[in-house]
Design a protein around this motif. Structure first.
Motif, PDB file in Angstrom:
ATOM      1  N   THR A 143       0.829  -1.206   0.000  1.00 43.27           N
ATOM      2  CA  THR A 143       0.000   0.000   0.000  1.00 43.27           C
ATOM      3  C   THR A 143       0.860   1.251   0.000  1.00 43.27           C
ATOM      4  O   THR A 143       1.849   1.342   0.734  1.00 43.27           O
ATOM      5  N   LEU A 144       0.455   2.220  -0.813  1.00 47.19           N
ATOM      6  CA  LEU A 144       1.020   3.561  -0.783  1.00 47.19           C
ATOM      7  C   LEU A 144      -0.056   4.502  -0.261  1.00 47.19           C
ATOM      8  O   LEU A 144      -1.161   4.550  -0.803  1.00 47.19           O
ATOM      9  N   LEU A 145       0.257   5.236   0.817  1.00 44.10           N
ATOM     10  CA  LEU A 145      -0.702   6.183   1.398  1.00 44.10           C
ATOM     11  C   LEU A 145      -0.066   7.565   1.426  1.00 44.10           C
ATOM     12  O   LEU A 145       0.961   7.777   2.063  1.00 44.10           O
ATOM     13  N   VAL A 146      -0.688   8.492   0.709  1.00 44.71           N
ATOM     14  CA  VAL A 146      -0.213   9.870   0.642  1.00 44.71           C
ATOM     15  C   VAL A 146      -1.305  10.787   1.191  1.00 44.71           C
ATOM     16  O   VAL A 146      -2.462  10.702   0.765  1.00 44.71           O
ATOM     17  N   VAL A 147      -0.943  11.643   2.142  1.00 44.83           N
ATOM     18  CA  VAL A 147      -1.878  12.624   2.708  1.00 44.83           C
ATOM     19  C   VAL A 147      -1.292  14.011   2.468  1.00 44.83           C
ATOM     20  O   VAL A 147      -0.133  14.270   2.801  1.00 44.83           O
ATOM     21  N   MET A 148      -2.104  14.903   1.887  1.00 41.82           N
ATOM     22  CA  MET A 148      -1.639  16.243   1.545  1.00 41.82           C
ATOM     23  C   MET A 148      -2.621  17.288   2.071  1.00 41.82           C
ATOM     24  O   MET A 148      -3.808  17.019   2.219  1.00 41.82           O
ATOM     25  N   HIS A 149      -2.107  18.491   2.340  1.00 38.09           N
ATOM     26  CA  HIS A 149      -3.011  19.624   2.490  1.00 38.09           C
ATOM     27  C   HIS A 149      -3.782  19.771   1.186  1.00 38.09           C
ATOM     28  O   HIS A 149      -3.204  19.634   0.106  1.00 38.09           O
ATOM     29  N   ASP A 150      -5.080  20.057   1.239  1.00 35.09           N
ATOM     30  CA  ASP A 150      -5.800  20.305  -0.009  1.00 35.09           C
ATOM     31  C   ASP A 150      -5.383  21.672  -0.554  1.00 35.09           C
ATOM     32  O   ASP A 150      -4.672  22.434   0.114  1.00 35.09           O
ATOM     33  N   PRO A 151      -5.749  21.996  -1.809  1.00 31.21           N
ATOM     34  CA  PRO A 151      -5.266  23.253  -2.398  1.00 31.21           C
ATOM     35  C   PRO A 151      -5.556  24.482  -1.551  1.00 31.21           C
ATOM     36  O   PRO A 151      -4.703  25.375  -1.414  1.00 31.21           O
ATOM     37  N   GLU A 152      -6.739  24.532  -0.956  1.00 36.90           N
ATOM     38  CA  GLU A 152      -7.076  25.690  -0.117  1.00 36.90           C
ATOM     39  C   GLU A 152      -6.162  25.740   1.105  1.00 36.90           C
ATOM     40  O   GLU A 152      -5.700  26.800   1.532  1.00 36.90           O
TER      41      GLU A 152
END
Length: 208
Positions: A143-152
């Protein structure tokens, strides 16, 4: 990573830390930079996944790595900042977590892992090689799990969303060898970035 001390990358702040020395300097501005709360997306996406080997990129002071170890994972907690790693070791020295200095742009993965996570490790749009290196570290069936701030949220932290690789880009770049399990924009729980960062982008993919 957490909602604390995000003012460093608000609109009036200097460039976001990149090098090991810049990150060490940032960590040195506080006794603790992030909370000890695990990222809610980690709990939501990984609970119930059979534990194995995990690589937590950008582990900071180690909250996510500690949670994974508590679920039975054998974890490499990797960060570019030795200050952060020293704090992580001081909090938890259990043998199932290997706290490791790692610069993904320069260093190579020593093996493939059943789980590779990257929370708020935003990759520049002109650096597809780093993303492919991250994905290549996932073992078949892993599994690859990526969590990012959304654009806003990215804008709330004083950064231009146009300059980064997003979840849809990642899906396109990896192609047919992967199955998308989650590609979602969801509430992060605790607002950050002066209260404007309220959502995260969460991408979970499984390597076929």
């Amino acid at each position: 990573m957490s909602e604390h001390h995000h003012n460093h990358d608000d609109q009036q702040a200097p460039a976001h830390p990149v090098t090991a020395s810049e990150w060490d300097e940032l960590y040195s501005t506080a006794d603790r930079l992030w909370t000890d709360n695990v990222n809610p997306a980690i709990i939501a996406e990984i609970t119930g996944v059979t534990p194995g080997s995990a690589f937590d990129l950008g582990c900071g002071e180690g909250a996510d790595a500690r949670w994974l170890a508590a679920q039975g994972w054998s974890v490499v907690g990797a960060d570019i900042s030795e200050v952060a790693l020293d704090r992580a070791r001081a909090i938890d020295s259990r043998g199932t977590i290997a706290w490791t200095a790692f610069d993904v742009t320069a260093d190579s993965f020593d093996r493939q892992y059943d789980l590779v996570t990257a929370s708020y490790f935003h990759i520049a749009s002109d650096d597809e090689a780093t993303f492919h290196k991250l994905a290549d570290a996932v073992a078949p069936g892993g599994t690859l799990l990526v969590v990012m701030h959304d654009p806003e949220g990215m804008r709330a932290h004083g950064r231009d969303p146009e300059g980064f690789i997003w979840a849809d880009d990642m899906v396109r770049m990896l192609g047919d060898g992967w199955t998308v399990v989650t590609n979602d924009n969801r509430e992060r729980g605790i607002p950050a970035g002066g209260g404007h960062h309220v959502n995260d982008v969460v991408l979970r993919m499984v390597r076929n």
